[in-house]
Write a protein that holds these residues in place. Sequence first.
Motif, mmCIF file in Angstrom:
data_model
loop_
_atom_site.group_PDB
_atom_site.id
_atom_site.type_symbol
_atom_site.label_atom_id
_atom_site.label_comp_id
_atom_site.label_asym_id
_atom_site.label_seq_id
_atom_site.Cartn_x
_atom_site.Cartn_y
_atom_site.Cartn_z
ATOM 1 N N LEU A 1 -2.945 -5.230 10.463
ATOM 2 C CA LEU A 1 -3.003 -6.412 9.601
ATOM 3 C C LEU A 1 -2.392 -6.127 8.235
ATOM 4 C CD1 LEU A 1 -6.558 -7.561 10.623
ATOM 5 C CD2 LEU A 1 -4.434 -8.812 11.075
ATOM 6 N N ASN A 2 -2.502 -4.885 7.758
ATOM 7 C CA ASN A 2 -1.858 -4.519 6.492
ATOM 8 C C ASN A 2 -0.361 -4.741 6.569
ATOM 9 O OD1 ASN A 2 -3.942 -3.616 4.747
ATOM 10 N ND2 ASN A 2 -4.131 -1.755 5.961
ATOM 11 N N ARG A 3 0.231 -4.352 7.671
ATOM 12 C CA ARG A 3 1.680 -4.499 7.829
ATOM 13 C C ARG A 3 2.077 -5.976 7.870
ATOM 14 N NH1 ARG A 3 5.671 -0.919 8.499
ATOM 15 N NH2 ARG A 3 7.579 -1.626 9.493
ATOM 16 N N GLU A 4 1.294 -6.784 8.575
ATOM 17 C CA GLU A 4 1.571 -8.221 8.617
ATOM 18 C C GLU A 4 1.470 -8.826 7.219
ATOM 19 O OE1 GLU A 4 -0.129 -10.670 11.799
ATOM 20 O OE2 GLU A 4 -0.802 -8.789 12.725
ATOM 21 N N TYR A 5 0.429 -8.421 6.496
ATOM 22 C CA TYR A 5 0.252 -8.893 5.116
ATOM 23 C C TYR A 5 1.463 -8.492 4.271
ATOM 24 C CZ TYR A 5 -1.368 -8.646 0.279
ATOM 25 O OH TYR A 5 -1.460 -8.762 -1.080
ATOM 26 N N GLU B 1 4.599 -10.498 5.038
ATOM 27 C CA GLU B 1 4.565 -11.849 4.495
ATOM 28 C C GLU B 1 4.758 -11.850 2.985
ATOM 29 O OE1 GLU B 1 1.931 -15.881 4.127
ATOM 30 O OE2 GLU B 1 1.442 -14.468 5.723
ATOM 31 N N MET B 2 4.111 -10.917 2.285
ATOM 32 C CA MET B 2 4.246 -10.885 0.831
ATOM 33 C C MET B 2 5.684 -10.604 0.413
ATOM 34 S SD MET B 2 1.341 -11.750 -0.416
ATOM 35 C CE MET B 2 1.256 -12.821 1.016
ATOM 36 N N ILE B 3 6.351 -9.693 1.114
ATOM 37 C CA ILE B 3 7.750 -9.387 0.806
ATOM 38 C C ILE B 3 8.627 -10.599 1.088
ATOM 39 C CG2 ILE B 3 9.740 -7.984 1.485
ATOM 40 C CD1 ILE B 3 7.659 -5.706 2.078
ATOM 41 N N SER B 4 8.467 -11.206 2.260
ATOM 42 C CA SER B 4 9.292 -12.364 2.645
ATOM 43 C C SER B 4 9.104 -13.535 1.700
ATOM 44 C CB SER B 4 8.960 -12.805 4.077
ATOM 45 O OG SER B 4 9.349 -11.829 4.992
ATOM 46 N N ARG B 5 7.867 -13.815 1.347
ATOM 47 C CA ARG B 5 7.610 -14.953 0.464
ATOM 48 C C ARG B 5 8.148 -14.695 -0.934
ATOM 49 N NH1 ARG B 5 2.063 -18.096 1.568
ATOM 50 N NH2 ARG B 5 2.917 -19.206 -0.213
ATOM 51 N N ALA C 1 12.553 -1.543 7.763
ATOM 52 C CA ALA C 1 12.888 -0.536 6.748
ATOM 53 C C ALA C 1 12.333 -0.930 5.384
ATOM 54 C CB ALA C 1 14.404 -0.346 6.672
ATOM 55 N N GLU C 2 12.432 -2.219 5.040
ATOM 56 C CA GLU C 2 11.928 -2.694 3.759
ATOM 57 C C GLU C 2 10.397 -2.593 3.704
ATOM 58 O OE1 GLU C 2 13.346 -6.251 0.878
ATOM 59 O OE2 GLU C 2 12.777 -6.872 2.893
ATOM 60 N N ILE C 3 9.742 -2.937 4.787
ATOM 61 C CA ILE C 3 8.279 -2.836 4.844
ATOM 62 C C ILE C 3 7.866 -1.369 4.769
ATOM 63 C CG2 ILE C 3 6.201 -3.295 6.202
ATOM 64 C CD1 ILE C 3 7.837 -5.632 7.499
ATOM 65 N N ASP C 4 8.544 -0.498 5.520
ATOM 66 C CA ASP C 4 8.234 0.938 5.488
ATOM 67 C C ASP C 4 8.356 1.489 4.067
ATOM 68 O OD1 ASP C 4 7.827 0.921 8.226
ATOM 69 O OD2 ASP C 4 9.793 1.802 8.693
ATOM 70 N N SER C 5 9.424 1.110 3.377
ATOM 71 C CA SER C 5 9.643 1.572 2.014
ATOM 72 C C SER C 5 8.525 1.101 1.094
ATOM 73 C CB SER C 5 10.992 1.064 1.505
ATOM 74 O OG SER C 5 11.163 1.394 0.155
ATOM 75 N N TYR C 6 8.150 -0.171 1.222
ATOM 76 C CA TYR C 6 7.069 -0.705 0.402
ATOM 77 C C TYR C 6 5.765 0.035 0.677
ATOM 78 C CZ TYR C 6 3.566 -3.824 -1.482
ATOM 79 O OH TYR C 6 2.496 -4.323 -2.179
ATOM 80 N N GLU C 7 5.439 0.211 1.933
ATOM 81 C CA GLU C 7 4.184 0.878 2.289
ATOM 82 C C GLU C 7 4.153 2.320 1.824
ATOM 83 O OE1 GLU C 7 3.682 0.088 6.483
ATOM 84 O OE2 GLU C 7 2.779 -1.872 6.047
ATOM 85 N N TYR D 1 3.885 -7.687 -9.895
ATOM 86 C CA TYR D 1 4.268 -8.992 -9.374
ATOM 87 C C TYR D 1 3.240 -10.087 -9.634
ATOM 88 C CZ TYR D 1 7.780 -6.193 -7.043
ATOM 89 O OH TYR D 1 8.820 -5.346 -6.801
ATOM 90 N N ALA D 2 2.184 -9.795 -10.364
ATOM 91 C CA ALA D 2 1.123 -10.783 -10.602
ATOM 92 C C ALA D 2 1.503 -11.770 -11.697
ATOM 93 C CB ALA D 2 -0.180 -10.075 -10.953
#
Length: 161
Positions: free
Chosen positions: A16-20, A23-27, A36-42, A143-144
């Motif tokens: 669920l962390n990855r799904e979250y 979504e946060m990156i895409s939005r 790759a972008e999600i992996d880098s963020y995580e 990002y807040a």
Amino acid sequence: MTNWTVRVAAAAGSPLNREYNAEMISRYWGRPTNDAEIDSYERDEQDHDVPVFLVLSLDGNDVGCLGMRFLSGDVGELTRMFVRESLRGRGGASALLVAMEAEAVRHGVTALRLDTRKDLVEARSLYAKHGFTEIARYNDAEYADHWFEKRLTSAHHAAMS
């Protein structure tokens, strides 16, 4: 009426962390993301300190989550509020918030805070509906755009007992 189940789980390794995160990156960027972008963020940017993590389930399937970390004193901070898009608007996020308030009380928390972004309009509406009020910036989250707090009163504590 949807029958949600909320349980305490480990944040580490939860899909669920990855799904979250996806979504946060895409939005935020207004476009689809990729692995790759999600992996880098995580790996590089995500705060991994989430000692209290709740998982929302429907019919045995995990469909949402909410985390809490501890700030100074008796203040908790909510993070990673997520419900799968196909199930939104059916009370799952509210079930998570109510369950997390009970967890917070069990941990001696008397105030919950959170930060969110301007593009997460539905999240801001949800928090207001649950008694969170906008406050001055309390952290340096990159990002807040909005910061909220809810005091867990003694009446709230009694109701949770």
